[in-house]
Design a protein around this motif. Structure first.
Motif, PDB file in Angstrom:
ATOM      1  N   ALA A   1      -3.616  -1.241  -9.439  1.00  0.00           N
ATOM      2  CA  ALA A   1      -3.355  -1.012 -10.862  1.00  0.00           C
ATOM      3  C   ALA A   1      -2.978  -2.274 -11.625  1.00  0.00           C
ATOM      4  O   ALA A   1      -3.242  -2.388 -12.809  1.00  0.00           O
ATOM      5  CB  ALA A   1      -2.259   0.024 -11.033  1.00  0.00           C
ATOM      6  N   CYS A   2      -2.378  -3.239 -10.986  1.00  0.00           N
ATOM      7  CA  CYS A   2      -1.889  -4.425 -11.677  1.00  0.00           C
ATOM      8  C   CYS A   2      -2.996  -5.461 -11.813  1.00  0.00           C
ATOM      9  O   CYS A   2      -3.500  -5.969 -10.810  1.00  0.00           O
ATOM     10  CB  CYS A   2      -0.708  -5.021 -10.926  1.00  0.00           C
ATOM     11  SG  CYS A   2      -0.052  -6.501 -11.732  1.00  0.00           S
ATOM     12  N   PRO A   3      -3.359  -5.819 -13.046  1.00  0.00           N
ATOM     13  CA  PRO A   3      -4.430  -6.798 -13.223  1.00  0.00           C
ATOM     14  C   PRO A   3      -4.058  -8.187 -12.716  1.00  0.00           C
ATOM     15  O   PRO A   3      -4.935  -8.985 -12.406  1.00  0.00           O
ATOM     16  CB  PRO A   3      -4.674  -6.792 -14.727  1.00  0.00           C
ATOM     17  CG  PRO A   3      -3.460  -6.222 -15.331  1.00  0.00           C
ATOM     18  CD  PRO A   3      -2.841  -5.303 -14.309  1.00  0.00           C
ATOM     19  N   ALA A   4      -2.761  -8.467 -12.597  1.00  0.00           N
ATOM     20  CA  ALA A   4      -2.355  -9.782 -12.103  1.00  0.00           C
ATOM     21  C   ALA A   4      -2.290  -9.826 -10.581  1.00  0.00           C
ATOM     22  O   ALA A   4      -2.071 -10.881  -9.991  1.00  0.00           O
ATOM     23  CB  ALA A   4      -0.985 -10.146 -12.682  1.00  0.00           C
ATOM     24  N   GLY A   5      -2.457  -8.661  -9.944  1.00  0.00           N
ATOM     25  CA  GLY A   5      -2.497  -8.621  -8.485  1.00  0.00           C
ATOM     26  C   GLY A   5      -1.165  -8.772  -7.788  1.00  0.00           C
ATOM     27  O   GLY A   5      -1.127  -9.137  -6.616  1.00  0.00           O
ATOM     28  N   VAL A   6      -0.043  -8.496  -8.466  1.00  0.00           N
ATOM     29  CA  VAL A   6       1.252  -8.647  -7.811  1.00  0.00           C
ATOM     30  C   VAL A   6       1.634  -7.443  -6.963  1.00  0.00           C
ATOM     31  O   VAL A   6       2.561  -7.517  -6.173  1.00  0.00           O
ATOM     32  CB  VAL A   6       2.389  -8.941  -8.822  1.00  0.00           C
ATOM     33  CG1 VAL A   6       2.123 -10.220  -9.571  1.00  0.00           C
ATOM     34  CG2 VAL A   6       2.613  -7.787  -9.754  1.00  0.00           C
ATOM     35  N   LEU A   7       0.919  -6.339  -7.108  1.00  0.00           N
ATOM     36  CA  LEU A   7       1.184  -5.157  -6.292  1.00  0.00           C
ATOM     37  C   LEU A   7       0.106  -5.062  -5.237  1.00  0.00           C
ATOM     38  O   LEU A   7      -1.082  -5.004  -5.538  1.00  0.00           O
ATOM     39  CB  LEU A   7       1.180  -3.887  -7.149  1.00  0.00           C
ATOM     40  CG  LEU A   7       2.166  -3.856  -8.310  1.00  0.00           C
ATOM     41  CD1 LEU A   7       1.981  -2.589  -9.122  1.00  0.00           C
ATOM     42  CD2 LEU A   7       3.598  -3.971  -7.819  1.00  0.00           C
ATOM     43  N   GLY A   8       0.515  -5.033  -3.984  1.00  0.00           N
ATOM     44  CA  GLY A   8      -0.462  -4.966  -2.911  1.00  0.00           C
ATOM     45  C   GLY A   8       0.104  -4.348  -1.660  1.00  0.00           C
ATOM     46  O   GLY A   8       1.277  -3.951  -1.622  1.00  0.00           O
ATOM     47  N   ALA A   9      -0.690  -4.266  -0.635  1.00  0.00           N
ATOM     48  CA  ALA A   9      -0.270  -3.633   0.622  1.00  0.00           C
ATOM     49  C   ALA A   9       0.955  -4.320   1.215  1.00  0.00           C
ATOM     50  O   ALA A   9       1.721  -3.692   1.937  1.00  0.00           O
ATOM     51  CB  ALA A   9      -1.432  -3.649   1.605  1.00  0.00           C
ATOM     52  N   GLY A  10       1.166  -5.585   0.901  1.00  0.00           N
ATOM     53  CA  GLY A  10       2.330  -6.302   1.398  1.00  0.00           C
ATOM     54  C   GLY A  10       3.582  -6.086   0.568  1.00  0.00           C
ATOM     55  O   GLY A  10       4.628  -6.654   0.851  1.00  0.00           O
ATOM     56  N   GLY A  11       3.484  -5.292  -0.502  1.00  0.00           N
ATOM     57  CA  GLY A  11       4.640  -5.035  -1.361  1.00  0.00           C
ATOM     58  C   GLY A  11       4.470  -5.688  -2.718  1.00  0.00           C
ATOM     59  O   GLY A  11       3.357  -5.944  -3.183  1.00  0.00           O
ATOM     60  N   TYR A  12       5.587  -6.016  -3.321  1.00  0.00           N
ATOM     61  CA  TYR A  12       5.658  -6.590  -4.658  1.00  0.00           C
ATOM     62  C   TYR A  12       5.727  -8.103  -4.499  1.00  0.00           C
ATOM     63  O   TYR A  12       6.707  -8.649  -4.015  1.00  0.00           O
ATOM     64  CB  TYR A  12       6.891  -6.033  -5.353  1.00  0.00           C
ATOM     65  CG  TYR A  12       7.051  -6.419  -6.795  1.00  0.00           C
ATOM     66  CD1 TYR A  12       6.166  -5.941  -7.747  1.00  0.00           C
ATOM     67  CD2 TYR A  12       8.107  -7.221  -7.215  1.00  0.00           C
ATOM     68  CE1 TYR A  12       6.321  -6.265  -9.089  1.00  0.00           C
ATOM     69  CE2 TYR A  12       8.257  -7.548  -8.546  1.00  0.00           C
ATOM     70  CZ  TYR A  12       7.372  -7.072  -9.474  1.00  0.00           C
ATOM     71  OH  TYR A  12       7.521  -7.392 -10.798  1.00  0.00           O
ATOM     72  N   ASP A  13       4.676  -8.804  -4.879  1.00  0.00           N
ATOM     73  CA  ASP A  13       4.577 -10.244  -4.701  1.00  0.00           C
ATOM     74  C   ASP A  13       5.066 -10.966  -5.957  1.00  0.00           C
ATOM     75  O   ASP A  13       4.338 -11.119  -6.924  1.00  0.00           O
ATOM     76  CB  ASP A  13       3.136 -10.631  -4.392  1.00  0.00           C
ATOM     77  CG  ASP A  13       2.955 -12.132  -4.170  1.00  0.00           C
ATOM     78  OD1 ASP A  13       3.968 -12.869  -4.160  1.00  0.00           O
ATOM     79  OD2 ASP A  13       1.807 -12.553  -4.002  1.00  0.00           O
ATOM     80  N   VAL A  14       6.314 -11.401  -5.942  1.00  0.00           N
ATOM     81  CA  VAL A  14       6.875 -12.102  -7.094  1.00  0.00           C
ATOM     82  C   VAL A  14       6.367 -13.534  -7.162  1.00  0.00           C
ATOM     83  O   VAL A  14       6.521 -14.205  -8.127  1.00  0.00           O
ATOM     84  CB  VAL A  14       8.421 -12.072  -7.095  1.00  0.00           C
ATOM     85  CG1 VAL A  14       8.904 -10.667  -7.239  1.00  0.00           C
ATOM     86  CG2 VAL A  14       8.996 -12.710  -5.850  1.00  0.00           C
TER      87      VAL A  14
END
Length: 167
Positions: A154-167
């Motif tokens: 859902a996140c166009p910046a790609g910070v949400l993924g199978a590895g969690g929340y990528d700050v």
């Protein structure tokens, strides 16, 4: 007192019931608690209530926490419950564990809490610890149970993924 009555009283002050469960000894609830009811902003009425409150306009610190303490404290007195809050610690109340225990929220594939109705936009402002064991609805179904996990893409910046929340 019923969960429906509590939900109506909560909506009247801009809040909503976001889950509830029958307390067990290892849930970290106050002694004598039979049912814990979780409260959060009602999407339809919260901002209208909070934005015109004294706390929102007085310039003091933590206006949302002070509003929550006043409003949920009043609701607790009205229904004969103890008010509990996710702020004001340490020690802090285990709201995330309580949310998962309610059967209305789960840990999402990206590691954030996801609510059955509110998705990733869930927020808990307080809880009511009631002595009575209220009749409760059946637990919900985890939104991602069928394998679809829209939060992963859902996140166009790609910070949400199978590895969690990528700050």
């Amino acid at each position: 007192m019923t969960l429906t009555a509590i939900a109506g009283a909560a909506r009247a002050v801009g809040l909503d019931v976001l889950g509830a469960f029958h307390a067990a000894p290892d849930d970290g609830v106050p002694d004598g608690c039979g049912t814990l009811v979780l409260l959060g902003p009602d999407p339809a009425g919260f901002w209208g209530q909070f934005s015109v409150s004294a706390e929102a306009g007085d310039g003091g610190p933590d206006p949302l926490d002070r509003w929550s303490a006043r409003v949920i404290g009043g609701l607790a007195a009205e229904v004969g419950a103890a008010a509990l809050f996710p702020f004001g610690g340490p020690p802090h109340q285990p709201f995330l564990a309580w949310a998962r225990r309610s059967g209305a929220a789960w840990t999402s594939p990206v590691g954030l809490l996801v609510h059955a109705r509110l998705g990733l936009f869930v927020s808990y402002r307080g809880a009511l610890a009631l002595a009575a064991r209220l009749t409760l609805p059946e637990p919900g179904t985890r939104p991602c149970a069928a394998g679809a996990a829209p939060c992963l893409s859902a996140c166009p910046a790609g910070v949400l993924g199978a590895g969690g929340y990528d700050v």
